[in-house]
Design an enzyme around this catalytic site. Structure first.
Site, PDB file in Angstrom:
ATOM      1  N   ASN A  43       0.856  -1.190   0.000  1.00 29.36           N
ATOM      2  CA  ASN A  43       0.000   0.000   0.000  1.00 29.36           C
ATOM      3  C   ASN A  43       0.888   1.234   0.000  1.00 29.36           C
ATOM      4  O   ASN A  43       1.425   1.614   1.033  1.00 29.36           O
ATOM      5  CB  ASN A  43      -0.892  -0.039   1.245  1.00 29.36           C
ATOM      6  CG  ASN A  43      -1.670   1.254   1.438  1.00 29.36           C
ATOM      7  OD1 ASN A  43      -1.741   2.090   0.541  1.00 29.36           O
ATOM      8  ND2 ASN A  43      -2.245   1.406   2.616  1.00 29.36           N
TER       9      ASN A  43
ATOM     10  N   CYS B 252      -1.881   5.016   1.368  1.00 29.37           N
ATOM     11  CA  CYS B 252      -2.785   5.425   2.436  1.00 29.37           C
ATOM     12  C   CYS B 252      -2.672   6.910   2.700  1.00 29.37           C
ATOM     13  O   CYS B 252      -1.613   7.421   3.041  1.00 29.37           O
ATOM     14  CB  CYS B 252      -2.531   4.654   3.721  1.00 29.37           C
ATOM     15  SG  CYS B 252      -3.677   5.178   5.013  1.00 29.37           S
TER      16      CYS B 252
ATOM     17  N   THR C  40      -8.407   4.763  -1.418  1.00 29.36           N
ATOM     18  CA  THR C  40      -9.401   5.826  -1.214  1.00 29.36           C
ATOM     19  C   THR C  40      -8.938   7.182  -1.763  1.00 29.36           C
ATOM     20  O   THR C  40      -7.750   7.451  -1.860  1.00 29.36           O
ATOM     21  CB  THR C  40      -9.701   5.981   0.286  1.00 29.36           C
ATOM     22  OG1 THR C  40      -8.480   6.184   0.983  1.00 29.36           O
ATOM     23  CG2 THR C  40     -10.365   4.739   0.831  1.00 29.36           C
TER      24      THR C  40
HETATM   25  C1  LIG Z   1     -12.362   1.549   6.931  1.00 30.43           C
HETATM   26  C2  LIG Z   1     -11.382   1.352   5.807  1.00 30.43           C
HETATM   27  C3  LIG Z   1     -10.070   0.999   6.090  1.00 30.43           C
HETATM   28  C4  LIG Z   1      -9.148   0.802   5.080  1.00 30.43           C
HETATM   29  N1  LIG Z   1      -7.868   0.428   5.390  1.00 30.43           N
HETATM   30  C5  LIG Z   1      -6.984   0.154   4.388  1.00 30.43           C
HETATM   31  C6  LIG Z   1      -5.683  -0.323   4.660  1.00 30.43           C
HETATM   32  O1  LIG Z   1      -5.319  -0.510   5.817  1.00 30.43           O
HETATM   33  N2  LIG Z   1      -4.838  -0.584   3.630  1.00 30.43           N
HETATM   34  C7  LIG Z   1      -5.233  -0.394   2.327  1.00 30.43           C
HETATM   35  O2  LIG Z   1      -4.454  -0.655   1.409  1.00 30.43           O
HETATM   36  N3  LIG Z   1      -6.463   0.047   2.023  1.00 30.43           N
HETATM   37  C8  LIG Z   1      -7.352   0.322   3.023  1.00 30.43           C
HETATM   38  N4  LIG Z   1      -8.617   0.764   2.709  1.00 30.43           N
HETATM   39  C9  LIG Z   1      -8.989   0.948   1.304  1.00 30.43           C
HETATM   40  C10 LIG Z   1      -9.766  -0.247   0.765  1.00 30.43           C
HETATM   41  O3  LIG Z   1      -8.995  -1.420   0.797  1.00 30.43           O
HETATM   42  C11 LIG Z   1     -10.203   0.037  -0.681  1.00 30.43           C
HETATM   43  O4  LIG Z   1      -9.063   0.244  -1.482  1.00 30.43           O
HETATM   44  C12 LIG Z   1     -11.085   1.257  -0.784  1.00 30.43           C
HETATM   45  O5  LIG Z   1     -11.970   1.313   0.308  1.00 30.43           O
HETATM   46  C13 LIG Z   1     -11.889   1.312  -2.072  1.00 30.43           C
HETATM   47  O6  LIG Z   1     -12.720   0.203  -2.212  1.00 30.43           O
HETATM   48  P1  LIG Z   1     -14.283   0.209  -1.781  1.00 30.43           P
HETATM   49  O7  LIG Z   1     -14.894   1.395  -2.446  1.00 30.43           O
HETATM   50  O8  LIG Z   1     -14.806  -1.097  -2.238  1.00 30.43           O
HETATM   51  O9  LIG Z   1     -14.294   0.345  -0.304  1.00 30.43           O
HETATM   52  C14 LIG Z   1      -9.545   0.966   3.730  1.00 30.43           C
HETATM   53  C15 LIG Z   1     -10.867   1.326   3.448  1.00 30.43           C
HETATM   54  C16 LIG Z   1     -11.790   1.517   4.451  1.00 30.43           C
HETATM   55  C17 LIG Z   1     -13.185   1.900   4.101  1.00 30.43           C
END
Ligand SMILES: Cc1cc2nc3c(=O)[nH]c(=O)nc-3n(C[C@H](O)[C@H](O)[C@H](O)COP(=O)(O)O)c2cc1C
Ligand SMILES: Cc1cc2nc3c(=O)[nH]c(=O)nc-3n(C[C@H](O)[C@H](O)[C@H](O)COP(=O)(O)OP(=O)(O)OC[C@H]3O[C@@H](n4cnc5c(N)ncnc54)[C@H](O)[C@@H]3O)c2cc1C
Ligand SMILES: Cc1cc2nc3c(=O)[nH]c(=O)nc-3n(C[C@H](O)[C@H](O)[C@H](O)COP(=O)(O)OP(=O)(O)OC[C@H]3O[C@@H](n4cnc5c(N)ncnc54)[C@H](O)[C@@H]3O)c2cc1C
Ligand SMILES: Cc1cc2nc3c(=O)[nH]c(=O)nc-3n(C[C@H](O)[C@H](O)[C@H](O)COP(=O)(O)O)c2cc1C
Ligand code: FES
Ligand code: FES
Lengths: 303, 247, 303, 247
Positions: free
Chosen positions: A129, A132, A195
């Site tokens: 990652n 972040c 995100t």
């Molecule tokens: C509460 C939360 C925590 C997340 N923590 C991480 C993380 O620790 N590492 C990471 O690579 N992405 C993290 N993400 C991103 C998700 O893995 C994903 O890339 C992002 O939410 C987009 O996908 P979605 O729209 O299906 O949620 C997190 C997302 C959310 C909502």
């Protein structure tokens, strides 16, 4: 599930029984959702985001709902790589699907040390990652500029014995250059998107909702942008791509695969529907049947 | 922990902005102080909404909630027979079975309803319960405590009903073996401080924004004396001495 | 409307009776919505995007609904600057509010010629759209790289006698550098954001929905990202900023103004609620009263 | 053109996937071939949905629609008394008042309902109407044409009812002063070609994705012989000879 339809996919030599993977940070280490359904039915699970050393994460409000999405500022709370290897890997192994360790970091050294520890452990793939947006000290920079990303990926690649997925940030200045830089540096696969950097204000308090001011937007709201990024990256790189961003339904899975993704990750939808993993999979095989798709790989990249 | 479809049996407005929702229980568990994640929408809202168990009847779960935003607005429009999804029971709940003697439950606002089921379960566990219930202006749910409580003390801010002022003015922790509190943080902090002074154990039930409700997302983590804890899974009930009140 | 609350704002010397402006491309030249309510109640109206020469716009599907948003690929269909000046300005003038001509272009020359024609006509402000992601030939590039934007803004500035707003694309590689480049080049104000480049696939047809493959995403879905961009730009530039992106409610208006915007534009919401302009304004004055805001400028940039 | 609140009087399923919605008219106008933008949601869906006037009764507007996606799904769940918003009347409509003699209305699928009001208004204008109505398998709305039509010809693709095949097989434009058509583009093109051959004027009603529905967004523009035209405002009715069928 319809056995006559082939949903299995292969990413960088790793076989997945289907293309639906739980996204990092939204699924813990699988334990909690496993109380609700057998999470081993998923193609794979990405661990919550690890860092070399344990982290407490951010103070204040950490999640906030938005129109068709949510923002989060968890800030990589995690038990650290060592604890993960000793305690969580054995539990995750019981699920019998692909185990992907997701790792973030604040410095090149942490990335390299963490990656070499993880790659020596019993994981199937490492997802780096570099994106972040929540951790103030560093974090962001790796995912924004292609040359910085190139350096970290190259160093990690050198120590990583497992297939290496690099997870891209949609906040990258140029997602195509970023993708190519990571591919050049030796990524075996790319996953995108993480995100979007976003903001919310509490007008009654007249203050930003999040202590860190900005936080990461995910969910259905971002799907059209994520799909565009996946599509354009798939046209430019040769390594397999995992599509992420607002994938809620089997239809969404097909959209991302038609755009060129080899598999997808589902994140936010797990909160909307705690059985989403199972439901999306069931719907996917019904949808494939309806659309006359015998092998899901057929439609990969046809758009 | 289950995720299941249920049916609305009733959904009544009991005071301005306050509703009581009754749904089919379907054998679901419910310890005092536990909550459920609810939704009666598909994807129009992203997240489910945490609501505490107000009463766990034989075949019914009761929730008392305040209409504050979009989710509770949708809930408030539910009619008998409507479908609703429940995820739960979530959280640890109060350790009613471990308590004995005399316990004070101290609730403020929407912290009142969960203490109703708590009073019942305490009573069933052989504990004597006094209730201290604080409201802004209008009372709700008070009569539901009657079967389970020895005494009920009520306050409103301007004295519309009961004592004028804060319910903490009425509480004397010394007389109790344990105090259980749920409500605004400012109230719980006060209760916790009074209990600390009186050396009486005090359990507090916290609120925090939640995404998953089951411990997976770390959206509800708080810093405690024992490190980071998830309000949804490790809580919502904490011993006051474990808390840092870091907000 | 509550007369005791001051909603008037000033942008680059132009007084607006309130901070709610109709966004370009969503409001025609005001005529159609004026059949439903007096659009003169708005602070101002941005004309649909003009180009020097008339344009037919794109073929195929042009609008597509998404979760809490929509995509469009209108492709700058417009009657051209000359026709606009002769026919639409007189009609727009009847509304009695601030008349902003929005102009896009395919080449530096077109921008300069169009801008000098418009600035000599009876408009109050010129909004330079350097961002439309729909027109293949050019369009995009101006809004992506800060140095390219700097050049076009500088040339337009030289010929433009009216206050010049530059409208930024969220697809810019670096929105802060972009904002600063435009400010340096002489923009009197900035407006952001335009639509996000996005994609949709029709899985039944196995084809992209839009003939141009990508199209622009707008609406509530993008609000949190737009707000972040507005906030960060406001912290970096000295010229006034107009916030745009998923603004649907009076609460949204306050969020953007607390983030630093001097005014806002409303686009997609007009389709959801044809009386949105009027409704947002009415709600805004009620909301200000509730929040104890006597002059809306008080809360500008307090976050 | 008005945007107003109305009440649902009735919403009945009349065939598989086909519903008839009746709402209070509130004095709103409705020329044959015009449509309304409808919504019965707040912001859960971004856009309103264009639906043609099926019948304009004294105090009621009737719409006949097929359940195809999220919007029509929400509409299909509306119950008597529910609120609904209408924007309209939108578009130009058929020039019924300018026609005379004998007119054929040729409808296919969901192109059938708007021709019902059209037949009525033609009849009121002193025109004799024949209806040619094509369906895939199940008929809907046919009986509603009876008061207004001299003859009604019906077809289904596999011959479940009426003629087996396409309704265009039955049409002979030569016998008419004008042909009015609404339905799938492939059908309308065929009708237009037949009319061109027979030198009979033909009006076609187009569909296009719409955002505003009132001419402001240019989301529904099409290229025609006379330049770009907005289906929502300049159409949806066009003389076939103006069209380029560019899709
Ligand atoms: C509460 C939360 C925590 C997340 N923590 C991480 C993380 O620790 N590492 C990471 O690579 N992405 C993290 N993400 C991103 C998700 O893995 C994903 O890339 C992002 O939410 C987009 O996908 P979605 O729209 O299906 O949620 C997190 C997302 C959310 C909502
Ligand atoms: C463990 C727990 C138990 C609760 N029990 C009750 C109860 O029994 N009765 C009751 O009326 N309320 C209870 N609440 C508060 C209730 O969850 C919120 O009022 C509700 O989620 C508001 O949703 P909304 O969509 O109406 O408001 P919005 O403000 O529109 O919600 C937006 C988001 O913020 C979250 N949110 C808003 N307010 C709160 C809050 N106070 N706490 C946590 N999240 C919030 C929502 O869940 C949603 O994700 C409880 C909260 C928690 C954490
Ligand atoms: C002028 C006009 C008159 C119409 N009259 C009728 C009628 O009388 N009865 C009827 O059943 N249908 C009619 N339609 C089609 C009707 O508008 C669509 O079936 C409906 O909008 C589908 O909405 P949805 O949310 O259920 O489908 P979804 O597919 O979920 O809708 C997604 C988006 O696409 C748009 N869309 C989908 N299908 C169509 C379509 N065929 N034409 C235009 N936009 C579409 C929707 O409006 C929405 O913006 C008419 C369309 C137009 C343009
Ligand atoms: C149908 C449509 C057409 C648009 N046309 C233009 C345009 O011509 N010029 C321009 O600068 N922006 C155009 N935009 C962008 C809007 O002005 C606005 O920047 C964007 O939609 C974000 O705001 P919103 O979320 O409130 O819609 C258009 C947007 C839509 C939806
Ligand atoms: S809400 Fe997800 S861990 Fe508590
Ligand atoms: S739908 Fe907006 S112009 Fe026709």
């Amino acid at each position: 599930m319809d056995k006559s339809i082939n949903l299995s996919v292969n990413i960088a030599g790793v076989p997945f029984k289907n293309p639906v993977i739980a996204a990092s940070g939204t699924f813990g280490f699988g334990e909690e959702y496993n109380e609700l359904y057998d999470v081993g039915c998923l193609g794979g699970i990405c661990s919550k985001g690890l860092t070399l050393h344990p982290k407490d994460g951010n103070e204040g409000i950490r999640v906030w709902e938005t129109a068709s999405g949510m923002m989060n500022s968890v800030g990589l709370q995690n038990p650290g790589v060592e604890y993960f290897i000793a305690n969580d890997i054995p539990l995750m192994r019981r699920f019998g699907n692909v185990l992907i360790a997701n790792m973030g970091g604040h410095s090149l050294e942490d990335y390299v040390t963490g990656a070499s520890m993880l790659s020596a452990a019993d994981i199937d793939m490492l997802e780096l990652n570099i994106s972040c947006p929540n951790v103030k000290s560093g974090g962001m920079a790796f995912g924004i500029k292609a040359d910085v990303a190139h350096d970290v990926v190259k160093e990690v690649r050198a120590v990583c014995k497992k297939p290496l997925i690099v997870k891209l940030s949609p906040n990258a200045e140029n997602i195509l250059e970023m993708a190519k830089a990571c591919e050049d540096a030796g990524a075996d696969a790319l996953s995108l998107v993480n995100t979007f950097q976003a903001m919310a204000i509490d007008i009654r308090k007249r203050k930003p909702v999040f202590n860190n001011v900005y936080a990461g937007l995910s969910g259905a709201a971002i799907k059209p942008i994520a799909l565009r990024m996946v599509h354009s990256v798939c046209k430019q790189v040769h390594v397999p791509v995992i599509g992420i961003g607002g994938i809620y339904t089997a239809e969404d899975v097909l959209e991302f695969m038609m755009a060129g993704a080899s598999a997808v990750q589902i994140g936010t939808v797990n909160f909307n529907d705690p059985l989403a993993g199972k439901n999306v999979l069931e719907d996917l095989s019904a949808l494939c049947r309806r659309e006359g798709i015998v092998d899901i790989n057929e439609i990969k990249g046809i758009c | 922990m289950r995720y299941f479809d249920s049916k609305v049996l009733d959904n009544q407005q009991v005071a301005e902005d306050i509703f009581v929702l009754r749904v089919e229980r379907n054998g679901a568990e419910a310890k005092a102080g536990q909550f459920y994640m609810l939704k009666s929408w598909d994807k129009e809202l992203t997240l489910m909404r945490p609501i505490s168990v107000f009463k766990a009847e034989k075949d019914e779960l009761w929730f008392m909630y305040r209409l504050v935003g979009k989710g509770t607005q949708i809930l408030s429009l539910l009619e008998k027979g409507a479908s609703i999804k429940l995820l739960g029971p979530c959280g640890n709940g109060y350790p009613c079975e471990k308590l004995s003697g005399k316990v004070a439950v101290v609730g403020g606002g929407l912290g009142v309803p969960p203490l109703c089921e708590t009073s019942k379960q305490l009573t069933h566990a052989g504990v004597t319960v006094d209730a201290y219930l604080g409201f802004r202006d209008v009372l709700f749910g008070v009569e539901d405590f009657e079967p389970w409580c020895d005494s009920i003390f009520v306050s409103t801010e301007k004295g519309e009903e009961g004592y004028k002022g804060f319910v903490t003015d009425l509480l004397k922790p010394e007389g109790y073996d344990c105090v259980i509190t749920c409500g605004p943080e400012i109230m719980m902090r006060k209760v916790a401080a009074m209990c600390a002074e009186a050396d009486v154990p005090c359990y507090c039930s916290l609120e925090h924004r939640m995404a998953c409700g089951i411990g997976a997302c770390l959206g509800c983590s708080i810093r405690t004396q024992n490190g980071m804890k998830r309000v949804c899974k490790d809580g919502p009930v904490f011993l006051s001495t474990d808390l840092l009140w870091n907000s």
